[in-house]
Design an enzyme around this catalytic site. Structure first.
Site, PDB file in Angstrom:
ATOM      1  N   ARG A 180      26.397  31.167  39.346  1.00 19.33           N
ATOM      2  CA  ARG A 180      27.820  31.169  39.732  1.00 19.33           C
ATOM      3  C   ARG A 180      28.084  30.287  40.956  1.00 19.33           C
ATOM      4  NH1 ARG A 180      27.692  33.595  35.507  1.00 19.33           N
ATOM      5  NH2 ARG A 180      29.073  35.298  34.877  1.00 19.33           N
ATOM      6  N   SER A 253      34.518  39.311  35.566  1.00 20.76           N
ATOM      7  CA  SER A 253      33.713  39.965  36.607  1.00 20.76           C
ATOM      8  C   SER A 253      34.333  39.675  37.966  1.00 20.76           C
ATOM      9  CB  SER A 253      32.297  39.397  36.634  1.00 20.76           C
ATOM     10  OG  SER A 253      31.624  39.717  35.462  1.00 20.76           O
ATOM     11  N   GLU A 349      33.545  37.293  43.012  1.00 20.52           N
ATOM     12  CA  GLU A 349      33.338  36.047  42.274  1.00 20.52           C
ATOM     13  C   GLU A 349      34.584  35.148  42.370  1.00 20.52           C
ATOM     14  OE1 GLU A 349      31.243  35.078  38.138  1.00 20.52           O
ATOM     15  OE2 GLU A 349      33.104  36.050  37.905  1.00 20.52           O
TER      16      GLU A 349
HETATM   17  N1  EPU Z   1      26.233  48.194  33.469  1.00 19.95           N
HETATM   18  C1  EPU Z   1      26.541  49.408  34.061  1.00 19.95           C
HETATM   19  N2  EPU Z   1      27.848  49.797  34.076  1.00 19.95           N
HETATM   20  C2  EPU Z   1      28.842  49.025  33.555  1.00 19.95           C
HETATM   21  C3  EPU Z   1      28.520  47.798  32.962  1.00 19.95           C
HETATM   22  C4  EPU Z   1      27.208  47.399  32.937  1.00 19.95           C
HETATM   23  O1  EPU Z   1      25.670  50.141  34.522  1.00 19.95           O
HETATM   24  O2  EPU Z   1      30.004  49.453  33.612  1.00 19.95           O
HETATM   25  C5  EPU Z   1      24.817  47.767  33.409  1.00 19.95           C
HETATM   26  C6  EPU Z   1      24.409  47.591  31.942  1.00 19.95           C
HETATM   27  O3  EPU Z   1      23.891  48.778  31.478  1.00 19.95           O
HETATM   28  C7  EPU Z   1      23.392  46.480  31.993  1.00 19.95           C
HETATM   29  C8  EPU Z   1      23.718  45.719  33.276  1.00 19.95           C
HETATM   30  O4  EPU Z   1      24.678  46.488  34.005  1.00 19.95           O
HETATM   31  O5  EPU Z   1      22.099  46.978  32.131  1.00 19.95           O
HETATM   32  C9  EPU Z   1      24.267  44.365  32.958  1.00 19.95           C
HETATM   33  O6  EPU Z   1      25.498  44.484  32.247  1.00 19.95           O
HETATM   34  P1  EPU Z   1      26.125  43.295  31.400  1.00 19.95           P
HETATM   35  O7  EPU Z   1      25.194  42.876  30.335  1.00 19.95           O
HETATM   36  O8  EPU Z   1      27.488  43.669  30.989  1.00 19.95           O
HETATM   37  O9  EPU Z   1      26.147  42.056  32.405  1.00 19.95           O
HETATM   38  P2  EPU Z   1      26.641  41.900  33.907  1.00 19.95           P
HETATM   39  O10 EPU Z   1      25.480  41.396  34.688  1.00 19.95           O
HETATM   40  O11 EPU Z   1      27.294  43.124  34.427  1.00 19.95           O
HETATM   41  C10 EPU Z   1      27.221  39.416  33.568  1.00 19.95           C
HETATM   42  C11 EPU Z   1      28.327  38.465  33.865  1.00 19.95           C
HETATM   43  C12 EPU Z   1      29.455  38.582  32.856  1.00 19.95           C
HETATM   44  C13 EPU Z   1      28.892  38.385  31.467  1.00 19.95           C
HETATM   45  C14 EPU Z   1      27.786  39.408  31.235  1.00 19.95           C
HETATM   46  C15 EPU Z   1      27.125  39.276  29.895  1.00 19.95           C
HETATM   47  C16 EPU Z   1      28.271  38.224  36.290  1.00 19.95           C
HETATM   48  C17 EPU Z   1      28.983  38.462  37.580  1.00 19.95           C
HETATM   49  N3  EPU Z   1      28.858  38.687  35.207  1.00 19.95           N
HETATM   50  O12 EPU Z   1      27.709  40.725  33.781  1.00 19.95           O
HETATM   51  O13 EPU Z   1      30.357  37.540  33.117  1.00 19.95           O
HETATM   52  O14 EPU Z   1      29.878  38.493  30.453  1.00 19.95           O
HETATM   53  O15 EPU Z   1      26.774  39.235  32.254  1.00 19.95           O
HETATM   54  O16 EPU Z   1      26.326  38.172  29.904  1.00 19.95           O
HETATM   55  O17 EPU Z   1      27.218  37.576  36.287  1.00 19.95           O
HETATM   56  C18 EPU Z   1      32.369  36.929  34.213  1.00 19.95           C
HETATM   57  O18 EPU Z   1      31.680  36.181  34.918  1.00 19.95           O
HETATM   58  O19 EPU Z   1      33.624  37.002  34.345  1.00 19.95           O
HETATM   59  C19 EPU Z   1      31.707  37.781  33.246  1.00 19.95           C
HETATM   60  C20 EPU Z   1      32.367  38.696  32.537  1.00 19.95           C
END
Ligand code: EPU
Length: 356
Positions: A180, A253, A349
């Site tokens: 990012r 995010s 972000e």
């Molecule tokens: N999780 C929680 N609670 C929640 C959501 C997620 O505990 O409410 C845990 C999940 O269980 C999982 C971990 O967090 O183990 C990761 O969750 P997720 O796969 O949804 O990915 P993220 O790291 O939370 C990132 C990106 C998203 C992208 C997703 C999927 C960032 C800041 N965000 O989220 O990007 O869609 O991965 O690849 O890196 C964005 O940038 O606007 C965005 C939505």
């Protein structure tokens, strides 16, 4: 007697290639849908007109903010300056073969572009389907999702360099892409991205190892996936997990996953073995902000119309009429709560405008 204040209609002038609107509303130009105004809104359809526009004394002397779809910004106040809305369009394919170089104007919608590449039989961007925003914004924060980052496919970025007052081409290495992050974030206010040049192959190994994709493909009964199958799986996952900005105001995010040093990562892992963590270079770890926000009890929290999504803890949502400062107050509360519980400082972000 009470006086009812009515907004004066904004003065709008077509300059040929761009439109200027004084005292313009930004309410429909940010996906968090917060009310805000800017002294001047310049909607640019022709990037060649940028030098002329930037030469206006009011523009030159004041602050400048470039907006695409407004999906990565939170206005906590009016913007005292000029907002440049990049509305340039166009896609140019060069050297089409096993792979192609594709130059895309900054104002094209990212998701439209991804779908177009899939329709043309190119691979690479399928995991990045449905990411909100414009093509010009994609390299700035190096958009990423489902195990893929746009940087991998960016050959160069064309931009207007405000310091040097000329068009420059920043090659991939100069862009300093990271999670990012890019040179455009290190030198805010220097570059106005006008076009991005991608290199996309006709075929490549698909990236299906990110949690959820392989399961979704199995559910779709797809054994040998093509890029458009992966895209469909990502669409299904995102629609289930993330609130739709067309339905409820949000900026994707709101918090970045923090990257912490080995010592802190180790200590956190001991105390919270379920905390998801992804190894980085130098022994560091990227840890899940969503998990910490949920564990701190903030998922689904609502204060007035400001909230944390009950679908995904990283997403700040506007349930209707929240102001930018109400949303920012809630975001700060979440950051403080996570810091108190885990000793980790979360960072937003999006660009937060007007925050003190
Ligand atoms: N999780 C929680 N609670 C929640 C959501 C997620 O505990 O409410 C845990 C999940 O269980 C999982 C971990 O967090 O183990 C990761 O969750 P997720 O796969 O949804 O990915 P993220 O790291 O939370 C990132 C990106 C998203 C992208 C997703 C999927 C960032 C800041 N965000 O989220 O990007 O869609 O991965 O690849 O890196 C964005 O940038 O606007 C965005 C939505």
């Amino acid at each position: 007697m009470s006086i009812e204040y009515v907004d004066m209609p904004a003065e709008r002038t077509d300059m040929g290639g761009y439109t200027l609107t004084e005292h313009a509303s930004l309410a429909t130009l940010n996906t968090l849908r917060v009310p805000a105004r800017t002294n001047l809104l310049a909607d640019i359809r022709d990037a060649a007109k940028l030098p002329e526009l930037l030469d206006f004394p009011a523009v030159r002397q004041g602050r400048l903010l470039v907006l695409g779809e407004g999906s990565n910004v939170l206005f906590t106040s009016d913007f005292n300056g000029t907002v440049l809305l990049m509305s340039t369009r166009g896609v140019q394919v060069e050297n089409d073969g096993d792979s192609a170089r594709i130059a895309v104007a900054a104002g094209e919608r990212w998701d439209d572009f991804v779908r177009w590449t899939l329709g043309q039989g190119f691979a690479g961007l399928e995991n990045l389907i449905l990411v909100p925003g414009t093509v010009g914004a994609a390299p700035i924060q190096n958009i990423g999702a489902y195990g893929c980052e746009v940087a991998e496919f960016v050959e160069s970025v064309e931009a207007w360099d405000i310091h040097e007052r000329r068009v420059v081409t920043l090659e991939h290495a100069t862009c300093a892409f990271a999670y990012r992050d890019s040179v455009f974030k290190h030198e805010p206010g220097r570059y106005i991205v006008t076009a991005v040049r991608f290199v996309l192959p006709r075929s490549r190994p698909l990236c299906t190892d990110y949690a959820g994709i392989a399961e979704e493909l199995r559910r779709m009964a797809v054994d040998t996936p093509a890029p458009f199958h992966v895209a469909e799986a990502v669409v299904r996952l995102r629609t289930r997990k993330l609130p739709d900005p067309a339905v409820i105001g949000n900026a994707g995010s709101f918090f970045k996953n923090p990257i912490v040093d080995a010592a802190l990562a180790g200590a956190l892992k001991l105390e919270h073995p379920e905390l998801p963590a992804w190894p980085q270079t130098g022994g560091r770890s990227k840890i899940s902000a969503a998990w910490m926000i949920e564990a701190a009890g903030f998922k689904g929290l609502r204060e007035g119309d400001a909230g944390i999504s009950n679908r995904h803890a990283l997403v700040l949502v506007n349930h209707g009429n929240a102001s930018g400062s109400q949303l920012w107050a809630l975001a700060q509360k979440v950051m403080l709560g996570v810091h108190e519980k885990f000793g980790v400082q979360l960072k937003p972000e999006p660009v937060v405008i007007g925050a003190r």
